[in-house]
Design an enzyme around this catalytic site. Sequence first.
Site, PDB file in Angstrom:
ATOM      1  N   GLY A  44       7.425 -17.709 -14.721  1.00  0.00           N
ATOM      2  CA  GLY A  44       7.537 -17.584 -16.163  1.00  0.00           C
ATOM      3  C   GLY A  44       7.838 -18.841 -16.934  1.00  0.00           C
ATOM      4  O   GLY A  44       7.451 -18.973 -18.090  1.00  0.00           O
ATOM      5  N   GLU A  98      14.426 -22.307 -16.990  1.00  0.00           N
ATOM      6  CA  GLU A  98      14.128 -20.890 -16.777  1.00  0.00           C
ATOM      7  C   GLU A  98      13.473 -20.302 -18.020  1.00  0.00           C
ATOM      8  O   GLU A  98      13.690 -20.793 -19.129  1.00  0.00           O
ATOM      9  CB  GLU A  98      15.440 -20.162 -16.452  1.00  0.00           C
ATOM     10  CG  GLU A  98      15.375 -18.657 -16.349  1.00  0.00           C
ATOM     11  CD  GLU A  98      14.547 -18.123 -15.198  1.00  0.00           C
ATOM     12  OE1 GLU A  98      13.355 -18.502 -15.086  1.00  0.00           O
ATOM     13  OE2 GLU A  98      15.058 -17.295 -14.434  1.00  0.00           O
ATOM     14  N   ASP A  99      12.682 -19.248 -17.834  1.00  0.00           N
ATOM     15  CA  ASP A  99      12.052 -18.599 -18.982  1.00  0.00           C
ATOM     16  C   ASP A  99      13.023 -17.698 -19.735  1.00  0.00           C
ATOM     17  O   ASP A  99      13.236 -17.867 -20.925  1.00  0.00           O
ATOM     18  CB  ASP A  99      10.784 -17.841 -18.581  1.00  0.00           C
ATOM     19  CG  ASP A  99      11.012 -16.753 -17.538  1.00  0.00           C
ATOM     20  OD1 ASP A  99      12.121 -16.640 -16.974  1.00  0.00           O
ATOM     21  OD2 ASP A  99      10.057 -15.991 -17.261  1.00  0.00           O
ATOM     22  N   ASP A 102      18.454 -12.721 -18.534  1.00  0.00           N
ATOM     23  CA  ASP A 102      18.658 -11.352 -18.975  1.00  0.00           C
ATOM     24  C   ASP A 102      19.996 -10.863 -18.411  1.00  0.00           C
ATOM     25  O   ASP A 102      21.041 -11.147 -18.978  1.00  0.00           O
ATOM     26  CB  ASP A 102      17.485 -10.500 -18.506  1.00  0.00           C
ATOM     27  CG  ASP A 102      17.345  -9.192 -19.256  1.00  0.00           C
ATOM     28  OD1 ASP A 102      18.228  -8.857 -20.061  1.00  0.00           O
ATOM     29  OD2 ASP A 102      16.351  -8.485 -19.022  1.00  0.00           O
ATOM     30  N   PHE A 151      10.815  -6.335 -25.409  1.00  0.00           N
ATOM     31  CA  PHE A 151      10.109  -6.833 -24.230  1.00  0.00           C
ATOM     32  C   PHE A 151       9.107  -7.868 -24.723  1.00  0.00           C
ATOM     33  O   PHE A 151       8.242  -7.551 -25.544  1.00  0.00           O
ATOM     34  CB  PHE A 151       9.411  -5.665 -23.523  1.00  0.00           C
ATOM     35  CG  PHE A 151       8.815  -6.042 -22.212  1.00  0.00           C
ATOM     36  CD1 PHE A 151       9.603  -6.158 -21.082  1.00  0.00           C
ATOM     37  CD2 PHE A 151       7.461  -6.281 -22.108  1.00  0.00           C
ATOM     38  CE1 PHE A 151       9.049  -6.510 -19.862  1.00  0.00           C
ATOM     39  CE2 PHE A 151       6.892  -6.628 -20.893  1.00  0.00           C
ATOM     40  CZ  PHE A 151       7.692  -6.748 -19.765  1.00  0.00           C
ATOM     41  N   ARG A 164       0.516 -14.296 -19.791  1.00  0.00           N
ATOM     42  CA  ARG A 164       1.190 -15.591 -19.608  1.00  0.00           C
ATOM     43  C   ARG A 164       0.484 -16.707 -20.376  1.00  0.00           C
ATOM     44  O   ARG A 164       1.106 -17.652 -20.816  1.00  0.00           O
ATOM     45  CB  ARG A 164       1.241 -15.988 -18.125  1.00  0.00           C
ATOM     46  CG  ARG A 164       2.176 -15.159 -17.287  1.00  0.00           C
ATOM     47  CD  ARG A 164       2.300 -15.777 -15.888  1.00  0.00           C
ATOM     48  NE  ARG A 164       2.876 -14.867 -14.926  1.00  0.00           N
ATOM     49  CZ  ARG A 164       4.174 -14.664 -14.760  1.00  0.00           C
ATOM     50  NH1 ARG A 164       5.039 -15.301 -15.503  1.00  0.00           N
ATOM     51  NH2 ARG A 164       4.614 -13.822 -13.841  1.00  0.00           N
TER      52      ARG A 164
END
Length: 178
Positions: A44, A98-99, A102, A151, A164
């Site tokens: 990601g 990092e993408d 969470d 989301f 993506r």
Amino acid sequence: MLTPHSLRVVYPSEVIAARVEKVAQEINARYKDEPLVMVCVLKGAFMFFSDLVKLIDVHPEIDFVRLASYGMQSSGGAITFSKDIDISIKDKHVLIVEDVIDSGHTMDFLLKQFQARGAKSLRLAVLVDKQERREVDVQADFTGFVVNEGFIVGYGLDYAERYRELPAIYEVVFEENK
């Protein structure tokens, strides 16, 4: 088969580019002339990482890691490396890119692994920080965007390996939520 959905733009590409530039300035100010290893968490973060690296002045070493989690409903379950870094990080400043953060479980695992390998310092740059679902106390040092819910896809982020390639960040709006 994907649940029926549509996409709504959250951050257009121009907004992302401006924010990535700002994050790069913060990173450059922090590290100045110190040697740095930048580690991209696949898959990601690849677009964020690519754009960010181009703006970093300290000529970092770069590497990639990919993690897999099994049985991670919320807490518990195992996290493993499906691709580990190739270079030594002992006594080096390490910036993980990092993408999304969470729950925090995956980043907590990676930070502990890299700390055990003797990194001189560990910091985290994240494209999207989703703090409301945090289960483990992991904090980003450099943050692109804070998103409270939803989301999201695009700019490296996916839904079942789709989207993506999109240059913007979109919220997936599921048909039943319209």
